[in-house]
Design a protein around this motif. Structure first.
Motif, short mmCIF file in Angstrom:
data_model
loop_
_atom_site.label_atom_id
_atom_site.label_comp_id
_atom_site.label_asym_id
_atom_site.label_seq_id
_atom_site.Cartn_x
_atom_site.Cartn_y
_atom_site.Cartn_z
N LYS A 142 0.81 -1.76 -0.29
CA LYS A 142 -0.25 -0.24 -0.05
C LYS A 142 1.01 1.15 0.07
CE LYS A 142 -5.04 -1.67 2.52
NZ LYS A 142 -4.62 -1.16 3.37
N HIS A 199 2.71 1.56 -3.36
CA HIS A 199 1.18 2.08 -4.49
C HIS A 199 1.24 4.05 -4.47
CE1 HIS A 199 -2.18 1.34 -7.31
NE2 HIS A 199 -2.93 2.38 -5.89
N ARG A 200 0.49 3.84 -2.85
CA ARG A 200 0.94 5.11 -2.88
C ARG A 200 2.04 5.88 -3.09
NH1 ARG A 200 -1.29 4.32 3.16
NH2 ARG A 200 0.72 4.49 3.45
N TYR A 201 3.11 5.74 -2.78
CA TYR A 201 4.17 6.33 -3.37
C TYR A 201 3.83 6.73 -5.02
CZ TYR A 201 8.98 7.21 -4.33
OH TYR A 201 10.02 7.77 -4.97
N VAL A 202 4.35 5.10 -6.25
CA VAL A 202 3.97 5.24 -7.03
C VAL A 202 3.09 5.93 -7.96
CG1 VAL A 202 3.51 3.63 -9.32
CG2 VAL A 202 5.05 2.47 -7.67
N SER A 203 1.75 6.19 -6.84
CA SER A 203 1.01 6.88 -8.11
C SER A 203 1.25 8.92 -7.82
CB SER A 203 -0.79 6.80 -6.71
OG SER A 203 -0.39 7.08 -5.56
N THR A 204 2.03 8.90 -6.74
CA THR A 204 2.58 10.23 -6.41
C THR A 204 3.34 10.63 -7.24
OG1 THR A 204 3.81 10.13 -4.44
CG2 THR A 204 2.54 10.06 -4.15
N ASP A 236 3.30 10.01 -10.17
CA ASP A 236 2.07 10.19 -11.94
C ASP A 236 1.52 11.55 -12.22
OD1 ASP A 236 2.30 7.20 -12.47
OD2 ASP A 236 0.37 7.42 -11.06
N TYR A 237 1.86 12.31 -11.20
CA TYR A 237 1.80 13.78 -11.30
C TYR A 237 2.77 14.26 -11.14
CZ TYR A 237 -2.47 11.47 -9.77
OH TYR A 237 -3.87 10.96 -9.98
N LYS A 238 3.87 14.00 -11.40
CA LYS A 238 5.39 15.06 -11.18
C LYS A 238 5.56 16.21 -12.43
CE LYS A 238 8.56 12.00 -9.43
NZ LYS A 238 9.79 10.81 -9.84
#
Length: 179
Positions: free
Chosen positions: A94, A97-102, A104-106
């Motif tokens: 989890k 996943h939270r880290y990876v999802s952040t 995406d918005y670089k």
């Protein structure tokens, strides 16, 4: 008859018999690995869980606390260890996943900051003691399994895990200083 054998083994363990411990290991190791594998679906992790149980049984004299049948105790202990390992993996997944999802918005600015962070990370990694650095590089950067890293480093799998835990702790502390 089998239950009597286990009762005898348990009594011998309580008396401090190393031979009884070896017999317990030989009798239950493979079947407990299989039991752990059915829960974890990962042979290396299953083996790690069973090995650490046997180590703790002897080092912490857990056999003194056994009030049920020896076989039941071992199966329940392995099951509980596996369930805790799955829960820990779930929490880590989890977080990842939270880290990876952040990621995406670089923005371009974030890319520059990331490059600086990467340089800082390499500087912190280079300051780690040699074995921690090697364990970190093998497992996280080269994607080696714990057992493979242990073989390369000529240490136990649990030692690799300890080095990784300490390395991550030092890296976190180091990153806090760069914020």
């Amino acid at each position: 008859m089998k239950n009597n054998d286990d009762n005898f083994l348990l009594e011998q363990l309580k008396a401090g018999s190393v031979a009884a411990y070896e017999q317990l290991f030989k009798k239950y190791y493979k079947v407990l690995n299989l039991h752990a594998y059915y829960i974890l679906k990962d042979d290396m992790e299953a083996e790690d869980q069973v090995q650490s149980l046997f180590i703790e049984i002897w080092d912490k004299q857990l056999f003194l606390q056994i009030r049920t049948s020896l076989k039941s105790y071992l199966y329940i202990a392995v099951k509980n260890r596996c369930l805790m390992a799955l829960e820990k993996k779930k929490v880590n997944d989890k977080r990842l996943h939270r880290y990876v999802s952040t990621l995406d918005y670089k923005t371009d600015r974030n890319v520059v900051l990331e490059h600086e962070s990467e340089k800082n990370m390499h500087a912190i990694i280079n300051e780690l003691p040699a074995q921690r650095q090697q364990a970190f590089n093998l497992v996280y950067l080269e994607k080696k399994k714990y057992k493979e890293a242990a073989r390369i480093m000529h240490i136990t799998t649990n030692s690799v895990k300890t080095h990784l835990k300490l390395a991550v702790k030092e890296l976190r502390a180091g990153f806090m200083n760069f914020r």
